[in-house]
Motif scaffolding. Structure first.
Motif, mmCIF file in Angstrom:
data_model
loop_
_atom_site.group_PDB
_atom_site.id
_atom_site.type_symbol
_atom_site.label_atom_id
_atom_site.label_comp_id
_atom_site.label_asym_id
_atom_site.label_seq_id
_atom_site.Cartn_x
_atom_site.Cartn_y
_atom_site.Cartn_z
ATOM 1 N N GLU A 1 0.804 -1.229 0.000
ATOM 2 C CA GLU A 1 0.000 0.000 0.000
ATOM 3 C C GLU A 1 0.835 1.276 0.000
ATOM 4 O OE1 GLU A 1 -2.684 -0.644 3.267
ATOM 5 O OE2 GLU A 1 -3.682 -2.257 2.139
ATOM 6 N N THR A 2 2.027 1.214 0.562
ATOM 7 C CA THR A 2 2.865 2.418 0.558
ATOM 8 C C THR A 2 3.863 2.399 -0.602
ATOM 9 O OG1 THR A 2 4.570 1.423 1.958
ATOM 10 C CG2 THR A 2 2.779 2.583 3.080
ATOM 11 N N GLY A 3 3.788 1.350 -1.415
ATOM 12 C CA GLY A 3 4.686 1.292 -2.571
ATOM 13 C C GLY A 3 6.079 0.772 -2.261
ATOM 14 N N ALA A 4 6.280 0.229 -1.052
ATOM 15 C CA ALA A 4 7.600 -0.299 -0.709
ATOM 16 C C ALA A 4 7.934 -1.537 -1.542
ATOM 17 C CB ALA A 4 7.668 -0.630 0.777
ATOM 18 N N HIS B 1 11.059 -1.794 -3.681
ATOM 19 C CA HIS B 1 11.388 -0.386 -3.933
ATOM 20 C C HIS B 1 12.019 0.280 -2.719
ATOM 21 C CE1 HIS B 1 8.003 -0.587 -7.116
ATOM 22 N NE2 HIS B 1 9.171 -0.877 -7.638
ATOM 23 N N GLU B 2 11.874 -0.334 -1.581
ATOM 24 C CA GLU B 2 12.297 0.316 -0.337
ATOM 25 C C GLU B 2 12.641 -0.741 0.709
ATOM 26 O OE1 GLU B 2 9.957 2.858 2.953
ATOM 27 O OE2 GLU B 2 9.159 3.078 0.931
ATOM 28 N N ASP B 3 13.627 -0.459 1.544
ATOM 29 C CA ASP B 3 13.909 -1.318 2.694
ATOM 30 C C ASP B 3 12.841 -1.033 3.738
ATOM 31 O OD1 ASP B 3 16.508 -2.361 1.853
ATOM 32 O OD2 ASP B 3 17.210 -0.310 2.129
ATOM 33 N N PHE C 1 9.422 -8.407 5.533
ATOM 34 C CA PHE C 1 10.665 -7.659 5.446
ATOM 35 C C PHE C 1 11.078 -7.555 3.993
ATOM 36 C CE2 PHE C 1 15.375 -8.312 5.387
ATOM 37 C CZ PHE C 1 15.712 -7.017 5.744
ATOM 38 N N SER C 2 11.333 -6.342 3.542
ATOM 39 C CA SER C 2 11.799 -6.174 2.165
ATOM 40 C C SER C 2 13.151 -5.475 2.176
ATOM 41 C CB SER C 2 10.790 -5.349 1.366
ATOM 42 O OG SER C 2 10.622 -4.065 1.927
ATOM 43 N N ALA C 3 14.074 -5.987 1.391
ATOM 44 C CA ALA C 3 15.411 -5.397 1.312
ATOM 45 C C ALA C 3 15.753 -5.113 -0.139
ATOM 46 C CB ALA C 3 16.442 -6.348 1.920
#
Lengths: 93, 143
Positions: B32-35, B73-75, B102-104
């Motif tokens: 939802e935040t584009g991360a 797109h984002e950590d 968790f996205s890295a």
């Protein structure tokens, strides 16, 4: 004596293995053990030089069959008492 | 207030009837935040199908993730606290009610995030309080 090399293993070598590394680092420091702890993925565990592998039960049972170094299974990566107990049993024996 | 976990990335009273839905719910917070993109959620689910429930890193705690890719797109880290715990198939640590995603991006920046998260998770008392958090504010006060 050379520093002990410890590999923490998860599926991709990031995420859960990093949580384990952070907590293992803390325990080793408390115990005064000098060690290099680094993370890795399950695919490269066999070919990466390390004295010990620390990982989860699911991955550890697979690795114990394929690698020829101690594979230490940690049930909870966030339980300092369990990590400490296993470090003491394996590294200080 | 700390900034390592964003307010938009936490949710309480989340409903999920199985582990896939739980990962989807937690992953959507990042989506939802584009991360991340939708693809990343699919990758997180695929990883559990392939490697088993090793992402369940402690009693009741899952940390879903996949490898760095174009889908990130984002950590970032998200947390969905489930209304009712679900089984991930983890012998030691089921059932799970705290679902982190968790996205890295693959840079070193995510190390700091993991460090912060680890310091919270290793504190049993905090985890127990987290489990009973009723609002986003409760979560932030704990983190």
């Amino acid at each position: 004596m050379a520093k002990v090399k410890i590999m923490t293993v998860c599926g991709f070598g990031l995420g859960s293995s990093m949580v384990l590394k952070m907590n293992l680092d803390g325990v080793l420091k408390d115990l005064g053990i000098q060690a290099d702890v680094f993370t890795g993925d399950v695919g490269s565990a066999q070919s990466t030089p390390a004295d010990y592998i620390f990982t989860s039960k699911e991955l550890g049972e697979k690795l114990q069959k394929t690698v020829n170094k101690p594979v230490i299974i940690i049930n909870s990566f966030v339980n300092k008492a369990e990590i400490k107990e296993k470090v003491e049993a394996e590294l200080q024996a | 207030m700390t900034t390592w976990i964003r307010k938009e990335h936490v949710a309480v009273n989340v409903k999920a009837s199985n582990w896939e839905e739980a990962i989807r719910a937690s992953g959507s917070l990042l989506l939802e935040t584009g991360a991340i993109t939708q693809e990343y959620i699919a990758q997180m689910i695929h990883s559990v199908k392939e490697n088993g429930p090793y992402i369940v890193i402690g009693p009741g705690i899952a940390m879903a993730h996949a490898r760095p890719s174009k889908a990130v797109h984002e950590d970032a880290i998200s947390l969905a606290i489930l209304d009712e715990a679900v089984s991930f198939g983890s012998e030691q640590n089921d059932p799970v009610d705290l679902v982190f995603s968790f996205s890295a991006t693959g840079t070193e920046a995510h190390l700091k995030l993991i460090e912060q998260l680890s310091s919270v998770l290793i504190n049993e008392e905090k985890v127990e309080q987290l489990r009973h958090a009723q609002t986003k504010e409760d979560i932030f006060n704990l983190m």
